[in-house]
Design a protein around this motif. Structure first.
Motif, PDB file in Angstrom:
ATOM      1  N   GLN A  38      30.598  63.202  60.363  1.00 19.38           N
ATOM      2  CA  GLN A  38      29.723  62.807  61.486  1.00 19.38           C
ATOM      3  C   GLN A  38      29.771  64.016  62.768  1.00 19.38           C
ATOM      4  O   GLN A  38      29.518  64.673  63.032  1.00 19.38           O
ATOM      5  N   ASN A  39      31.599  63.605  63.069  1.00 13.79           N
ATOM      6  CA  ASN A  39      31.749  64.979  64.323  1.00 13.79           C
ATOM      7  C   ASN A  39      31.763  66.146  64.015  1.00 13.79           C
ATOM      8  O   ASN A  39      31.834  66.769  65.092  1.00 13.79           O
ATOM      9  N   TRP A  40      31.892  66.922  62.421  1.00 17.02           N
ATOM     10  CA  TRP A  40      30.756  68.347  62.714  1.00 17.02           C
ATOM     11  C   TRP A  40      29.592  68.251  62.585  1.00 17.02           C
ATOM     12  O   TRP A  40      29.641  69.288  63.862  1.00 17.02           O
ATOM     13  N   CYS A  41      28.836  67.009  62.041  1.00 18.29           N
ATOM     14  CA  CYS A  41      27.542  67.379  62.140  1.00 18.29           C
ATOM     15  C   CYS A  41      27.097  67.050  63.625  1.00 18.29           C
ATOM     16  O   CYS A  41      25.889  68.268  63.932  1.00 18.29           O
ATOM     17  N   GLU A  42      27.694  66.216  63.986  1.00 18.57           N
ATOM     18  CA  GLU A  42      27.565  65.976  65.237  1.00 18.57           C
ATOM     19  C   GLU A  42      27.499  67.272  66.936  1.00 18.57           C
ATOM     20  O   GLU A  42      26.328  67.790  67.480  1.00 18.57           O
ATOM     21  N   ALA A  43      27.928  68.086  66.785  1.00 23.01           N
ATOM     22  CA  ALA A  43      29.164  69.265  67.665  1.00 23.01           C
ATOM     23  C   ALA A  43      27.903  70.481  66.968  1.00 23.01           C
ATOM     24  O   ALA A  43      27.807  71.134  67.396  1.00 23.01           O
ATOM     25  N   LEU A  44      26.919  70.195  65.421  1.00 23.36           N
ATOM     26  CA  LEU A  44      26.703  71.948  65.412  1.00 23.36           C
ATOM     27  C   LEU A  44      24.894  71.932  65.724  1.00 23.36           C
ATOM     28  O   LEU A  44      25.266  73.073  66.451  1.00 23.36           O
ATOM     29  N   THR A  52      21.012  79.445  70.603  1.00 26.89           N
ATOM     30  CA  THR A  52      19.570  80.013  70.429  1.00 26.89           C
ATOM     31  C   THR A  52      18.602  79.398  71.162  1.00 26.89           C
ATOM     32  O   THR A  52      17.431  80.407  71.352  1.00 26.89           O
ATOM     33  N   GLY A  53      18.664  78.753  71.427  1.00 24.52           N
ATOM     34  CA  GLY A  53      17.318  78.003  72.202  1.00 24.52           C
ATOM     35  C   GLY A  53      16.985  77.042  71.586  1.00 24.52           C
ATOM     36  O   GLY A  53      15.530  76.179  72.074  1.00 24.52           O
ATOM     37  N   ILE A  54      17.478  76.754  70.062  1.00 26.17           N
ATOM     38  CA  ILE A  54      16.401  75.885  69.041  1.00 26.17           C
ATOM     39  C   ILE A  54      16.853  74.607  68.836  1.00 26.17           C
ATOM     40  O   ILE A  54      18.225  74.694  68.518  1.00 26.17           O
ATOM     41  N   ASP A  55      15.900  73.349  69.072  1.00 23.09           N
ATOM     42  CA  ASP A  55      16.877  72.596  68.449  1.00 23.09           C
ATOM     43  C   ASP A  55      17.086  72.217  66.615  1.00 23.09           C
ATOM     44  O   ASP A  55      16.709  73.064  66.088  1.00 23.09           O
ATOM     45  N   VAL A  56      17.513  70.782  66.929  1.00 17.88           N
ATOM     46  CA  VAL A  56      18.218  71.119  65.665  1.00 17.88           C
ATOM     47  C   VAL A  56      17.920  69.296  65.677  1.00 17.88           C
ATOM     48  O   VAL A  56      18.629  68.609  66.290  1.00 17.88           O
ATOM     49  N   ARG A  57      17.659  68.800  64.646  1.00 17.00           N
ATOM     50  CA  ARG A  57      17.186  67.598  64.541  1.00 17.00           C
ATOM     51  C   ARG A  57      18.858  67.349  62.751  1.00 17.00           C
ATOM     52  O   ARG A  57      18.578  67.583  61.814  1.00 17.00           O
ATOM     53  N   ILE A  58      19.445  66.516  63.155  1.00 21.24           N
ATOM     54  CA  ILE A  58      20.747  66.480  62.091  1.00 21.24           C
ATOM     55  C   ILE A  58      20.286  64.848  61.689  1.00 21.24           C
ATOM     56  O   ILE A  58      19.756  64.234  62.072  1.00 21.24           O
ATOM     57  N   PRO A 277      31.282  84.259  63.487  1.00 24.57           N
ATOM     58  CA  PRO A 277      33.106  82.789  63.640  1.00 24.57           C
ATOM     59  C   PRO A 277      32.728  82.794  65.113  1.00 24.57           C
ATOM     60  O   PRO A 277      32.734  81.085  65.099  1.00 24.57           O
ATOM     61  N   ALA A 278      31.873  82.379  65.710  1.00 23.94           N
ATOM     62  CA  ALA A 278      31.015  81.696  66.451  1.00 23.94           C
ATOM     63  C   ALA A 278      31.108  80.219  65.791  1.00 23.94           C
ATOM     64  O   ALA A 278      31.255  79.354  66.206  1.00 23.94           O
ATOM     65  N   GLY A 279      29.733  80.727  65.260  1.00 22.50           N
ATOM     66  CA  GLY A 279      29.285  79.138  64.369  1.00 22.50           C
ATOM     67  C   GLY A 279      30.564  78.449  64.102  1.00 22.50           C
ATOM     68  O   GLY A 279      30.722  76.791  63.365  1.00 22.50           O
ATOM     69  N   GLN A 280      31.595  79.034  62.907  1.00 22.99           N
ATOM     70  CA  GLN A 280      32.260  78.383  62.482  1.00 22.99           C
ATOM     71  C   GLN A 280      33.685  77.711  63.507  1.00 22.99           C
ATOM     72  O   GLN A 280      34.089  77.075  62.644  1.00 22.99           O
ATOM     73  N   GLN A 281      33.406  78.841  64.241  1.00 25.78           N
ATOM     74  CA  GLN A 281      34.580  77.256  65.081  1.00 25.78           C
ATOM     75  C   GLN A 281      33.986  76.596  65.543  1.00 25.78           C
ATOM     76  O   GLN A 281      35.004  75.960  66.483  1.00 25.78           O
ATOM     77  N   VAL A 282      32.852  76.585  65.737  1.00 23.06           N
ATOM     78  CA  VAL A 282      32.794  74.439  66.095  1.00 23.06           C
ATOM     79  C   VAL A 282      33.241  73.383  65.196  1.00 23.06           C
ATOM     80  O   VAL A 282      33.476  72.215  65.851  1.00 23.06           O
ATOM     81  N   GLY A 283      33.296  73.843  64.197  1.00 28.99           N
ATOM     82  CA  GLY A 283      33.686  73.100  62.986  1.00 28.99           C
ATOM     83  C   GLY A 283      35.910  72.429  63.148  1.00 28.99           C
ATOM     84  O   GLY A 283      36.439  71.479  63.812  1.00 28.99           O
ATOM     85  N   PHE A 284      36.551  74.036  64.344  1.00 36.91           N
ATOM     86  CA  PHE A 284      37.415  73.844  64.757  1.00 36.91           C
ATOM     87  C   PHE A 284      37.355  72.874  65.944  1.00 36.91           C
ATOM     88  O   PHE A 284      38.472  71.957  65.836  1.00 36.91           O
ATOM     89  N   ARG A 285      36.663  72.352  66.403  1.00 35.65           N
ATOM     90  CA  ARG A 285      36.546  72.188  68.177  1.00 35.65           C
ATOM     91  C   ARG A 285      36.419  70.652  67.830  1.00 35.65           C
ATOM     92  O   ARG A 285      36.203  70.271  68.310  1.00 35.65           O
ATOM     93  N   ALA A 286      35.621  70.430  66.634  1.00 35.26           N
ATOM     94  CA  ALA A 286      35.507  69.651  66.197  1.00 35.26           C
ATOM     95  C   ALA A 286      36.920  68.413  65.141  1.00 35.26           C
ATOM     96  O   ALA A 286      36.556  67.375  64.576  1.00 35.26           O
TER      97      ALA A 286
END
Length: 342
Positions: A38-44, A52-58, A277-286
């Motif tokens: 859940q924490n990774w999903c919410e961080a995306l 990018t300025g694009i909204d994400v609905r998870i 790399p930037a996108g995959q590091q989001v997982g680390f921060r989560a």
């Protein structure tokens, strides 16, 4: 007449502007069904929007539940991207034309080993290794030894001390079945599952759930992916990690573009970002410790290294076959799950 013509032109212009604004609104969103923690999903969402300025609905659901929902919506999909979860369901979704192949921009930077294992079916997102989470104090209090091998799980000393997920909802649990079948053969694997079934306190819906009971001391053994256990261990929970002596399987977490996606271009942009790399590091921060697929992603301490474990040659293509997958899960549901556990 002139006034009428001006009114017509005004309404045509208004309709055109409305259509354009609606189109622009649609172009600024991507709908993601997410099968990681859940924490990774919410961080995306916040990270992708910032980039990018694009909204994400998870929407966050377990792997097999995600596959079921995508299958049910196949004729009119509401999602654009499927993020995470074990690879076998992603392979099944591709084979059944629920998803489609998309070559991400960073494809050449992704792990050759992960790509070779799955071919051009879905995009590898991460690798996770199956193992045991152990609460040594719980086992010590029960006078039970620490399990070192898959066969050890049948020891009556573990009665009520094991937790593992249900393959009808969890990709982790199906990876377990497929792993045991590849190590022992189908008959022996199912006999083993029947033997340790009596020691199972609960079959959870989610593959990451056993670590919660493990950390609380409610169980002594949790069967799940090691990287999810690392997260809890680093938070101070009394958890040790064991790799089974006979060898163990692994997942290549998936990233898939939904066929017929309504926001296809945004979905592709999300996928490009997710394996950067930037996108995959989001997982680390989560707090995620799975091995990322992009070889250029700087790693953090604590990620289980495949070279440190005895891994089987997990056949993702064979065990991702929809017919085999359905047959094995159905067999478990009919032959293992109904057996008494007390």
């Amino acid at each position: 007449m002139a006034i009428w013509k001006r009114n017509v032109r005004w309404w045509v212009l208004a309709a055109l502007l409305l259509t354009m604004s609606t189109g622009l609104a649609q172009q600024r969103v991507v709908n993601v069904i997410c099968s990681v923690t859940q924490n990774w999903c919410e961080a995306l969402g916040p990270a992708f929007k910032q980039a990018t300025g694009i909204d994400v609905r998870i929407v966050s659901v377990s792997t097999n539940e995600a596959l079921a929902r995508l299958r049910a919506e196949q004729a009119n999909p509401t999602f654009d991207v499927w993020f995470g979860g074990t690879g076998d369901p992603h392979y099944e979704a591709f084979k059944d034309a629920i998803t489609e192949w998309y070559r991400v921009k960073a494809y050449n930077d992704l792990s050759p080993t992960m790509k070779a294992a799955i071919g051009t079916t879905y995009i590898p997102l991460y690798q996770g290794i199956l193992g045991f989470g152990i609460n040594p104090k719980v086992l010590q209090d029960r006078g039970a030894p620490i399990p070192r091998c898959w066969r050890d799980l049948a020891n009556p000393a573990y009665r009520g001390l094991i937790q593992v997920s249900n393959p009808n909802t969890s990709g982790t649990a199906y990876t377990l079945i497929a792993t045991l079948v590849q190590i022992f053969g189908e008959d022996e694997a199912f006999n083993l599952m029947k033997s340790y079934h009596r020691n199972v306190a609960e079959y959870t819906r989610s593959g990451v759930a056993p670590r919660i009971a493990l950390g609380r001391g409610e169980i002594g053994i949790g069967i799940q992916f090691m990287h999810d256990l690392v997260e809890f261990k680093k938070q101070g929970f009394p958890i040790e990690i064991v790799a089974p002596c006979e060898g163990t399987g692994y997942e290549i977490g998936g990233l898939s573009l939904v066929r017929g996606a309504k926001n296809k271009a945004n979905g592709q942009a999300f996928m490009d970002w997710a394996v950067s790399p930037a996108g995959q590091q989001v997982g680390f921060r989560a707090g995620i410790f799975s091995l990322p697929s992009n070889t250029k992603t700087p790693l953090i301490e604590g990620i289980p290294d495949p070279k440190d474990f005895k891994l089987i040659n997990y056949d993702a293509k064979k065990f991702g076959d929809p017919d085999l997958r359905t047959r094995l899960i159905t067999k478990w549901t009919r032959e293992v799950f109904p057996l008494p556990r007390r």
